[in-house]
Design an enzyme around this catalytic site. Structure first.
Site, mmCIF file in Angstrom:
data_model
loop_
_atom_site.group_PDB
_atom_site.id
_atom_site.type_symbol
_atom_site.label_atom_id
_atom_site.label_comp_id
_atom_site.label_asym_id
_atom_site.label_seq_id
_atom_site.Cartn_x
_atom_site.Cartn_y
_atom_site.Cartn_z
ATOM 1 N N LYS A 141 14.371 99.121 19.537
ATOM 2 C CA LYS A 141 13.803 98.366 18.420
ATOM 3 C C LYS A 141 14.872 98.086 17.354
ATOM 4 C CE LYS A 141 9.282 98.848 17.382
ATOM 5 N NZ LYS A 141 8.100 99.561 16.896
ATOM 6 N N ILE A 161 21.789 101.770 25.040
ATOM 7 C CA ILE A 161 21.045 101.453 23.824
ATOM 8 C C ILE A 161 20.184 102.659 23.465
ATOM 9 C CG2 ILE A 161 19.282 99.937 22.823
ATOM 10 C CD1 ILE A 161 22.080 98.634 23.279
ATOM 11 N N PHE A 180 27.607 94.402 4.764
ATOM 12 C CA PHE A 180 28.302 93.373 5.555
ATOM 13 C C PHE A 180 29.818 93.476 5.444
ATOM 14 C CE2 PHE A 180 24.369 91.189 3.803
ATOM 15 C CZ PHE A 180 23.567 91.590 4.849
ATOM 16 N N GLY A 202 20.900 99.771 6.009
ATOM 17 C CA GLY A 202 19.778 98.897 6.339
ATOM 18 C C GLY A 202 19.612 98.687 7.827
ATOM 19 N N THR A 203 20.419 99.404 8.613
ATOM 20 C CA THR A 203 20.405 99.200 10.056
ATOM 21 C C THR A 203 19.471 100.161 10.779
ATOM 22 O OG1 THR A 203 22.308 100.647 10.167
ATOM 23 C CG2 THR A 203 22.754 98.299 10.129
ATOM 24 N N GLY A 214 26.267 96.209 16.500
ATOM 25 C CA GLY A 214 25.824 95.340 15.410
ATOM 26 C C GLY A 214 26.645 94.068 15.261
ATOM 27 N N GLU A 215 27.945 94.235 15.048
ATOM 28 C CA GLU A 215 28.771 93.064 14.760
ATOM 29 C C GLU A 215 29.072 92.226 16.002
ATOM 30 O OE1 GLU A 215 31.443 93.906 11.029
ATOM 31 O OE2 GLU A 215 31.199 95.710 12.211
ATOM 32 N N LYS A 223 28.308 101.949 22.866
ATOM 33 C CA LYS A 223 29.438 101.219 22.303
ATOM 34 C C LYS A 223 28.936 100.474 21.060
ATOM 35 C CE LYS A 223 30.431 98.921 26.241
ATOM 36 N NZ LYS A 223 31.227 98.150 27.267
ATOM 37 N N GLY A 224 29.878 99.896 20.304
ATOM 38 C CA GLY A 224 29.494 99.192 19.077
ATOM 39 C C GLY A 224 28.605 97.996 19.385
HETATM 40 MO MO1 MOS Z 1 31.560 95.534 8.891
HETATM 41 S S1 MOS Z 1 32.661 93.903 8.134
HETATM 42 O O1 MOS Z 1 32.802 96.393 9.668
HETATM 43 O O2 MOS Z 1 30.830 96.313 7.535
#
Ligand code: MOS
Length: 677
Positions: free
Chosen positions: A572, A568, A178, A406-407, A643-644, A640-641
């Site tokens: 999943k 994507i 994180f 973990g992703t 997760g966050e 593109k990004g």
């Molecule tokens: Mo994230 S805060 O860029 O691991």
């Protein structure tokens, strides 16, 4: 017991390098046990090494300390008035496009508010831990809980004065990062120094309580926003400023106001700025989703306030202020499917059935509220390398110095290589998490798929192209006379349809007497500032809450997230990312706060028992959808990004829903019961 290290006998280290860099990132510039100063509560003052952890923990309790107390400074609204202008860290500290002041004067509708967010800690399940082992030749191996193998290697090399080639960093899996494990924290360096001094391997594992003060955290923010608009809600000016605490020795900036640089356009001008207050605490750091998730709470809450002031539907208001070009740089966006996010997300949610007046929707005795927010997230670009080896049995090995937090990185890298080579995924083995593998970037910034993934794709394609070359010109060339463009990969090998001819990789290597075929991939993306287009990910999210009017309890009822993260790669793992991001945002919105004793500057809730995060019972089924398309400027993979991005704007959507449910505008996170009643 083996040793007690204090400032008087701890071997000295080199200072942490300046300026700070992602290439060799320290979490905290000041290193403990190097002098007799104490700058913050929880600063380590001694390191006890023993043969068992129990012995070490007990011995540590026997250390007698004498302190000379001095007055301390902590972060609050009072000390925030003494905020200073920090030097640049990641991006320019301030921005100004057009004339924001004039834009704000021009508006007939004006929102001017202060929004605040709390200190938060990462609270990974897995604590930070380091094992340092030196060999007879002066080589150092670090088994490290890190998101950034090569950054750790470089930083340790600089601070310990050890040649870079003598250092190996290993991190095959993480039990949660994180952002908290992106940079190198002092305990890692102390472990390596102690191991060297004692000439034996040393392991340090932080206790749960130490996780609050020996590594980073997300700093609180105090943000002021001014929005001005014409009477239809079309923005004329935006001013967004954020103040956050840093330690006395570092200038960490939480770039919360950055949200207002890229999300919506304003006719006359946009200005943003950041200030920091140096206080007695450990240095803050990036925590998912740094900068954006905090700034969007202010911006997208203020947009909701503007929607009510203008009498315009919140989705309509966003559509009116949408922009094809990046408001900051003026460059067109590579891709920006935010209108699709708004339309398709809204349709899935049933936004058109919402009655806009606060307290107008009910379910029995519960108040129902619906809120939404838009989001923009930085598309990070870092160089990455990878290697792909075709083996004599027809399988492939992918090697990259990326790692898995973990992703699902092992899974998606396997998939990308299998796709390029025409192999079944089971035939591809992936090795990550070791600096002896080809150098890659940090597993941060939601950058892995687009950058490290691209390097794996390029390596796999290079291996395939070498195999094609062999099939065209090698021994008993099966495709002799064909053109490279006629050869396709699939079914574990290559084929030329026109000739109805095919060969497996295993046969091809055997025919050419080769044990293996190796190819390298290197992805070197265009720098953020120099590309022709601005590249960002986008989202629109919709939340429904159920509020108990007597108890003030807020529950998330339903949630729909629509995301533009380009192409994507794996639906999943992408869905898992999005669900995790939304849950993370629910924590930010309703539960998480690290409370500090205002007299001692100590974090009070240094345990899961006192720091609340969402549990399964807090989370309804979440509905997430992906509406983006292949973005070739973002990555050769088109991604593109992601997760966050998915943790951005959950908090304002929930805060806006709480307003809709109750008529109470909560401008301070988290939204706890006492703020509702
Ligand atoms: Mo994230 S805060 O860029 O691991």
């Amino acid at each position: 017991m083996l040793a007690v290290f204090t400032h008087s006998n701890m071997p000295r280290m080199n200072p942490t390098p300046k300026p700070w860099s992602h290439l060799h990132p320290h979490g905290q510039g000041y290193l403990p046990l190097q002098d007799d100063k104490i700058h913050y509560a929880g600063q380590p003052i001694a390191l006890v090494v023993a043969t068992t952890r129990d012995q070490a923990l007990h011995a540590a309790t026997l250390v007698a300390v004498q302190y000379h107390a001095e007055p301390a400074v902590f972060f609050d609204r009072e000390t925030a008035r003494e905020a200073v202008d920090p030097p640049q860290f990641l991006w320019p500290v301030a921005s100004s496009v057009g004339d924001a002041e004039k834009g704000i004067r021009e508006g007939v509708l004006r929102i001017a508010q202060t929004y605040t967010t709390s200190d938060r800690h990462h609270n990974q399940m897995e604590p930070h831990a380091t094992v340092a082992a030196w060999d007879a030749g002066g080589g150092l191996t670090l088994y490290e809980t890190t998101q950034h193998l090569f950054g750790a290697k470089e930083l340790v090399s600089i601070v310990l004065g050890v040649p870079i080639e003598k250092i190996t960093v290993i991190s095959h899996f993480l039990g949660g990062g994180f952002g908290g494990k992106a940079y190198v924290w002092p305990h890692t360096l102390l472990t390596a120094v102690a191991a060297k001094a004692l000439n034996r391997p040393v392991r340090i594992q932080l206790t749960r309580a130490q996780m609050y003060s020996m590594v980073g955290h997300q700093p609180a923010t105090i943000q002021t926003i001014e929005l001005a608009a014409d009477r239809h809600g079309k923005l004329t000016g935006i001013r967004h400023e954020s103040t956050s605490p840093s330690s006395v020795f570092d200038s960490y900036i939480e770039y919360a106001a950055m949200a207002s640089r890229h999300l919506w356009t304003a006719g006359t001008g946009i200005s943003t700025n950041h200030k920091i207050v140096h206080v007695n605490r450990n240095t803050p750091t990036a925590m998912r989703s740094p900068h954006e998730a905090l700034g969007h709470f202010a911006l997208e809450s203020a947009m909701d306030e503007l929607a009510y002031a203008a009498g315009v539907d919140p989705v309509q208001l966003r559509l009116r202020n949408d922009s094809e070009t990046d408001p900051l740089s003026g460059r067109p966006f590579s891709t920006r499917a935010i209108r699709k996010c708004l339309a398709q997300g809204g349709a899935r949610f049933g936004w058109d059935k919402r009655t806009p007046a606060p307290r107008s929707m009910r379910d029995g005795r519960y108040l129902i509220g619906q809120g939404m927010a838009g989001a923009v997230y930085t598309h990070w670009r870092w160089p990455a390398k990878a290697r792909v080896t075709l083996k004599s049995d027809g399988s492939a090995l992918v090697e990259a110095g990326m790692h898995e937090l973990g992703t699902g990185t092992y899974t998606v890298m396997q998939q990308v290589a299998a796709d390029a080579l025409g192999l079944e995924p089971e035939m591809v083995t992936v090795r990550l998490g070791d600096t002896r593998l080809p150098a890659s970037h940090a597993a941060i910034g939601s950058a892995t798929m687009a950058n490290a993934g691209a390097s794996v794709m390029l390596a796999a394609k290079a291996a395939r192209d070498k195999a094609i070359e062999l099939a065209l010109t090698g021994r008993e060339a099966p495709f002799g006379g064909s053109l490279p463009g006629e050869v396709v990969a699939g079914d574990g090998g290559l084929s030329v349809r026109r000739k109805n001819s095919s060969i497996t990789y295993a046969q091809l290597l055997a025919r050419n007497g080769m044990g293996e075929l190796v190819a390298d991939g290197s992805y070197d993306p265009v720098e953020e500032a120099s590309g022709p287009n601005a590249i960002f990910s986008f989202a629109a999210v919709f939340a429904e809450v159920r509020v108990d009017p007597d108890l003030g309890l807020v529950r998330l009822n339903r949630f729909v997230g629509a995301y533009d993260a380009g192409r994507i790669i794996n639906p999943k793992t992408a869905r898992s990312q999005a669900i995790g991001g939304v849950i993370w945002g629910v924590g930010q919105a309703l539960l998480e706060q690290s409370e500090m004793d205002p007299t001692t500057g100590r974090y009070l809730n240094r345990n899961y028992s006192g720091y609340l995060v969402p549990t399964n019972a807090d989370i309804p089924s979440l509905d997430v959808m992906f509406v983006g398309e292949f973005d070739e400027q973002a990555s050769p993979l088109g991604a593109k990004g992601l997760g966050e991005l998915t943790a951005v704007s959950v908090a304002p959507a929930i805060a806006n829903a709480v307003y809709h449910a109750t008529g109470k505008r909560v401008r301070d996170l988290p939204i706890t019961v006492e703020k509702i009643l």
